[in-house]
Design a protein around this motif. Structure first.
Motif, mmCIF file in Angstrom:
data_model
loop_
_atom_site.group_PDB
_atom_site.id
_atom_site.type_symbol
_atom_site.label_atom_id
_atom_site.label_comp_id
_atom_site.label_asym_id
_atom_site.label_seq_id
_atom_site.Cartn_x
_atom_site.Cartn_y
_atom_site.Cartn_z
ATOM 1 N N GLY A 370 69.957 -37.864 -6.887
ATOM 2 C CA GLY A 370 70.840 -36.873 -7.397
ATOM 3 C C GLY A 370 70.352 -35.656 -8.767
ATOM 4 O O GLY A 370 71.478 -34.468 -9.294
ATOM 5 N N ALA A 371 69.757 -35.751 -9.394
ATOM 6 C CA ALA A 371 69.389 -35.616 -10.614
ATOM 7 C C ALA A 371 69.106 -33.732 -10.666
ATOM 8 O O ALA A 371 69.104 -33.509 -11.582
ATOM 9 C CB ALA A 371 68.683 -36.747 -11.712
ATOM 10 N N GLY A 372 68.141 -33.906 -9.160
ATOM 11 C CA GLY A 372 67.429 -32.704 -9.474
ATOM 12 C C GLY A 372 66.201 -33.544 -9.475
ATOM 13 O O GLY A 372 65.177 -32.383 -9.144
ATOM 14 N N LYS A 373 65.491 -34.410 -9.478
ATOM 15 C CA LYS A 373 63.720 -34.156 -9.462
ATOM 16 C C LYS A 373 63.032 -34.234 -7.809
ATOM 17 O O LYS A 373 62.361 -33.234 -8.130
ATOM 18 C CB LYS A 373 63.560 -35.991 -9.847
ATOM 19 N N SER A 374 63.772 -34.326 -7.100
ATOM 20 C CA SER A 374 63.377 -34.139 -5.958
ATOM 21 C C SER A 374 63.099 -32.136 -5.358
ATOM 22 O O SER A 374 62.452 -31.943 -5.055
ATOM 23 C CB SER A 374 63.927 -34.826 -4.476
ATOM 24 N N THR A 375 64.319 -31.828 -5.804
ATOM 25 C CA THR A 375 64.615 -30.292 -5.826
ATOM 26 C C THR A 375 63.627 -29.201 -6.405
ATOM 27 O O THR A 375 62.884 -28.664 -5.836
ATOM 28 C CB THR A 375 65.219 -29.793 -6.609
ATOM 29 N N THR A 376 63.184 -30.246 -7.484
ATOM 30 C CA THR A 376 61.986 -29.592 -8.685
ATOM 31 C C THR A 376 60.524 -30.169 -8.120
ATOM 32 O O THR A 376 59.428 -29.371 -8.120
ATOM 33 C CB THR A 376 62.152 -30.547 -10.234
ATOM 34 N N PHE A 377 60.577 -31.089 -7.801
ATOM 35 C CA PHE A 377 59.430 -31.189 -7.044
ATOM 36 C C PHE A 377 59.587 -30.358 -6.199
ATOM 37 O O PHE A 377 57.671 -30.106 -5.197
ATOM 38 C CB PHE A 377 59.655 -33.188 -6.315
ATOM 39 N N ARG A 378 59.708 -30.832 -4.901
ATOM 40 C CA ARG A 378 59.703 -29.755 -4.006
ATOM 41 C C ARG A 378 59.624 -28.144 -4.022
ATOM 42 O O ARG A 378 58.426 -27.087 -3.320
ATOM 43 C CB ARG A 378 60.664 -29.487 -3.284
ATOM 44 N N LEU A 409 46.747 -28.497 -2.633
ATOM 45 C CA LEU A 409 47.462 -29.874 -2.634
ATOM 46 C C LEU A 409 47.504 -30.825 -1.970
ATOM 47 O O LEU A 409 47.221 -30.001 -0.427
ATOM 48 C CB LEU A 409 48.442 -29.564 -3.621
ATOM 49 N N GLY A 410 47.558 -32.046 -1.579
ATOM 50 C CA GLY A 410 48.958 -33.786 -0.679
ATOM 51 C C GLY A 410 49.293 -33.843 -1.027
ATOM 52 O O GLY A 410 50.517 -33.521 -2.296
ATOM 53 N N TYR A 411 50.916 -33.619 -0.425
ATOM 54 C CA TYR A 411 51.952 -34.211 -0.353
ATOM 55 C C TYR A 411 52.040 -35.181 0.666
ATOM 56 O O TYR A 411 52.221 -35.146 1.659
ATOM 57 C CB TYR A 411 52.714 -32.991 -0.304
ATOM 58 N N MET A 412 52.639 -35.832 0.157
ATOM 59 C CA MET A 412 53.750 -37.684 0.233
ATOM 60 C C MET A 412 55.216 -37.075 0.313
ATOM 61 O O MET A 412 55.427 -37.352 -0.408
ATOM 62 C CB MET A 412 53.165 -38.614 -0.148
ATOM 63 N N ALA A 413 56.469 -37.242 1.684
ATOM 64 C CA ALA A 413 57.454 -36.701 1.179
ATOM 65 C C ALA A 413 58.161 -38.084 0.871
ATOM 66 O O ALA A 413 57.332 -38.927 1.324
ATOM 67 C CB ALA A 413 57.528 -36.634 3.163
ATOM 68 N N GLN A 414 59.158 -38.038 0.891
ATOM 69 C CA GLN A 414 60.588 -38.879 0.255
ATOM 70 C C GLN A 414 60.557 -40.129 2.015
ATOM 71 O O GLN A 414 60.375 -40.932 1.606
ATOM 72 C CB GLN A 414 61.148 -38.499 -0.966
ATOM 73 N N LYS A 415 60.872 -39.490 2.373
ATOM 74 C CA LYS A 415 60.829 -39.600 3.783
ATOM 75 C C LYS A 415 59.952 -39.947 4.702
ATOM 76 O O LYS A 415 59.617 -38.235 5.020
ATOM 77 C CB LYS A 415 62.346 -39.273 4.737
ATOM 78 N N PHE A 416 59.248 -40.722 5.544
ATOM 79 C CA PHE A 416 58.582 -40.725 6.319
ATOM 80 C C PHE A 416 58.827 -39.108 7.252
ATOM 81 O O PHE A 416 59.563 -38.947 8.268
ATOM 82 C CB PHE A 416 58.272 -41.602 6.796
ATOM 83 N N LEU A 487 48.007 -33.988 -6.229
ATOM 84 C CA LEU A 487 48.600 -34.779 -4.864
ATOM 85 C C LEU A 487 50.048 -35.322 -5.319
ATOM 86 O O LEU A 487 50.450 -35.586 -6.872
ATOM 87 C CB LEU A 487 47.732 -36.761 -5.580
ATOM 88 N N PHE A 488 50.591 -35.002 -5.077
ATOM 89 C CA PHE A 488 52.562 -35.343 -5.354
ATOM 90 C C PHE A 488 52.841 -35.961 -4.560
ATOM 91 O O PHE A 488 52.727 -36.022 -3.106
ATOM 92 C CB PHE A 488 53.198 -33.666 -4.174
ATOM 93 N N LEU A 489 53.088 -37.032 -4.956
ATOM 94 C CA LEU A 489 54.308 -38.420 -4.217
ATOM 95 C C LEU A 489 55.118 -38.442 -4.145
ATOM 96 O O LEU A 489 54.981 -38.283 -5.664
ATOM 97 C CB LEU A 489 53.074 -39.785 -4.913
ATOM 98 N N ASP A 490 55.994 -38.009 -3.589
ATOM 99 C CA ASP A 490 57.435 -38.436 -3.769
ATOM 100 C C ASP A 490 58.606 -39.639 -3.309
ATOM 101 O O ASP A 490 58.041 -40.132 -2.198
ATOM 102 C CB ASP A 490 58.719 -37.087 -3.002
ATOM 103 N N VAL A 520 53.804 -37.711 -9.411
ATOM 104 C CA VAL A 520 54.878 -38.539 -8.770
ATOM 105 C C VAL A 520 56.228 -38.931 -9.016
ATOM 106 O O VAL A 520 57.086 -38.990 -10.211
ATOM 107 C CB VAL A 520 53.678 -40.201 -8.633
ATOM 108 N N THR A 521 57.485 -38.969 -8.154
ATOM 109 C CA THR A 521 58.483 -39.559 -8.376
ATOM 110 C C THR A 521 58.810 -41.090 -7.810
ATOM 111 O O THR A 521 58.162 -41.618 -7.235
ATOM 112 C CB THR A 521 59.564 -38.540 -7.449
ATOM 113 N N THR A 522 59.541 -42.189 -8.771
ATOM 114 C CA THR A 522 60.031 -43.220 -8.354
ATOM 115 C C THR A 522 61.117 -43.443 -9.064
ATOM 116 O O THR A 522 61.332 -43.455 -9.633
ATOM 117 C CB THR A 522 58.149 -43.841 -9.168
ATOM 118 N N HIS A 523 61.267 -44.286 -8.162
ATOM 119 C CA HIS A 523 62.427 -45.653 -8.544
ATOM 120 C C HIS A 523 61.921 -46.693 -9.143
ATOM 121 O O HIS A 523 63.170 -47.499 -10.146
ATOM 122 C CB HIS A 523 63.630 -45.478 -7.496
#
Length: 588
Positions: A370-378, A409-416, A487-490, A520-523
């Protein structure tokens, strides 16, 4: 001595659709004790979920003896369900119900009524910290809050045994730590807990460990027994001249090395048993490098037990051409954001975020759920239009030409995000068609992807039925079919086991050597250290940026001179909370 909450002997199970002779479980023995957190760890497909479903009375085993809280899960399933709490991987959270409505539903299912219901709700809301969010819809909760609600619903009825199937998947380090603290307090109160996980750092915290692979138990005991077995075999190679990824690839090809990863400025290697030191020829390729023995981890032991990690060679990258961004593009800003802002009504999800990503760099976006990283990424992928500010990809303005930018770019989403009702081959063909691939070129690239990612045996399998690790492989293959320079990897490896994660990063590192730029984003905090630079996003703002080791130095103080990256992540977040609070802003 603790009482047994579950006793399993000679447990075997084969699914009817398995015609390849494979067993989901083979002669498994397990003891689960009251007041103890028992870790059930292993890679994707190891049998963890099958074992949990049998313990929960949801699956009839093929053979073996199973006793759970003194009951036979097959004959006494109805009674068992009232005494065992089971939180599956895909928790049955109703996203169109509020937090309180979800709790009410689970209380109804478990027959908890009247004063007892009210008492339990009060306790669970305080225990999970969800009281301020009672009226919020489940679908609007952050990943960490969803898991806390899942735990609360599972605890309705006061179960004697708690079965948690990978509760930390997709959850940031702060939420994972909170979740762990809650479960630990339950165990201290006498509850028996089974925590299944593919994250070996989670398994390392458990009181007892059952380590599984290919349906079999390969170790049962205390985690520290496996850590101690690896003492004297784990080293840091420091002060590496030149490209540390090149050194890692050479090291992984050395017969003395079992495993290796990037760790900030260093390379972390695990040696084979009895070796003692690195090969002199390898060290000669890094003159002046320093070798320091470091503390072993449970992950080191697991990789060693399953035969080691990949050898560093990426067949995928070897068959792909080198890429360059082209003339007229600033190589120091192939991806750039300037004062990038996105609002949803009155809520600011991204607040004046600014950064540049260089050609051939791995740039990480980190932050809590919920910090905003996925919004920034998208927004950087051209999938979400900014409210204000600028975003460019290879010199293309994403506000004006998002479609043209996405071709680069190549995009791999956070959810399948693939089509679950199409098989592997048809998914590859569909995504290739988007990028205009056809004929022999398409056939050749499909063959390469199927071979590189070990997907050939699944080519006719519907994507929705793939094991998680192979779903992620397929998603990455689809993102790479058109050989993009970016390459964008969420969260590409969320929930994936250590060996598969290493395979992913072996390919990513090799692609970077070919000139590909990666965001890339990662936990996973160890994955964060694979990045060249990181931007830490919190409450929509960028609160820190720099190489991983620089962020660790920023977080260090007299109390903790050398923090791990996870400790640095948490400290920088808390430090920002305190600064906001002292400035009169929103408190933590």
């Amino acid at each position: 001595m603790e009482e047994l909450a579950a006793r399993i002997d000679g447990l075997s199970h084969r699914y009817p659709e398995q015609d390849d002779g494979q067993w989901a479980l083979a002669d498994v023995a397990l003891r689960v004790r009251e007041g103890v957190i028992t870790g059930l760890a292993g890679p994707d497909g190891a049998g963890k979920t099958t074992l949990m479903r049998i313990m929960a009375g949801l699956l009839r085993p093929t053979a073996g003896k199973v006793d759970v809280v003194g009951l036979d899960p097959v004959r006494r399933a109805a009674v068992l369900h009232a005494r065992v709490g089971y939180m599956p991987q895909k928790f049955g959270l109703y996203e169109d119900l509020t937090v309180m409505e979800n709790l009410v539903l689970y209380a109804d299912l478990r027959g908890v009524v009247g004063a007892e219901r009210a008492t339990q709700f009060e306790r669970l809301l305080d225990f999970t910290g969800l009281r301020p969010f009672m009226g919020r819809l489940g679908g609007n909760l952050s990943g960490g809050m969803k898991q806390k609600l899942g735990l609360a619903c599972t605890l309705v009825g006061k179960p004697e045994l708690l079965l948690l199937d990978e509760p930390g998947v997709g959850v940031d380090p702060i939420s994972r730590r909170d979740l762990w603290g809650m479960v630990q307090s339950l165990a201290e109160g006498g509850m028996a807990v089974v925590w299944a996980t593919a994250y070996l750092d989670e398994a390392e915290r458990c009181d007892a460990l059952c380590l599984m692979n290919d349906g079999r138990v390969i170790f049962s005991g205390k985690p520290e027994e496996q850590r101690e077995r690896m003492r004297g075999r784990c080293v840091h190679v420091r002060n590496i001249p030149g490209n540390r990824r090149h050194f890692l690839r050479r090291a992984l090809g050395d017969e003395r090395v079992v495993d290796g990863v990037i760790q900030g400025e260093n390379v972390r290697l695990v040696l084979k048993e009895g070796v003692g030191q690195l090969d002199g020829r390898l060290l000669a390729t890094a003159p002046g490098a320093e070798i320091v023995f470091v503390e072993p981890r449970l992950e080191d032991a697991f990789i060693d037990m399953v035969g080691g990690g990949p050898d560093g060679r990426s067949v995928l990258a070897e068959t792909m051409p080198a890429v360059r961004v082209g003339d007229g593009v600033d190589v120091d800003a192939v991806i750039s954001a300037h004062e990038l802002t996105r609002k949803f009504g009155d809520f600011t999800a991204a607040d004046h975020v600014t950064f540049n990503v260089r050609e051939g760099e791995i740039f990480g976006l980190l932050g809590p759920n919920g910090a905003g990283k996925s919004t920034t990424f998208r927004m950087m992928c051209g999938l979400l239009r900014p409210t204000s500010g600028e975003a460019h990809v290879m010199g293309i303005d994403l506000k004006r030409s998002a479609g043209r930018a996405r071709q680069k770019l190549g995009y791999m989403a956070q959810k399948f995000s693939l089509y679950g009702n199409l098989n592997v081959e048809r998914n590859l063909k569909f995504f290739s068609g988007i990028y205009g691939l056809k004929g022999q070129v398409l056939e050749d690239k499909m063959a390469r992807m199927l071979d590189s990612f070990g997907l050939d045996r699944y080519r006719r399998t519907v994507a929705g039925e793939l094991p998680l690790g192979f779903k992620q492989r397929l998603a990455l293959a689809c993102a790479l079919m058109h050989e993009p320079p970016l390459l964008f990897l969420d969260e590409p490896t969320s929930g994936v086991d250590p060996v598969t994660r290493r395979e992913f990063w072996m390919h990513i590192n090799a692609l970077v050597d070919k000139g590909v730029t990666v965001m890339v984003t990662t936990h996973f905090m160890d994955e964060a250290e694979y990045c060249d630079r990181i931007a830490l996003i919190y409450r929509g703002r960028m609160i820190a940026t720099g190489p991983p080791d620089e962020l660790k130095r920023q977080a260090a103080d007299g109390d903790l001179a050398v923090p791990t990256f996870e400790e640095a992540f948490i400290r920088l977040i808390h430090r920002d909370d305190m600064a906001r609070k002292s400035a009169g802003g929103e408190s933590a």
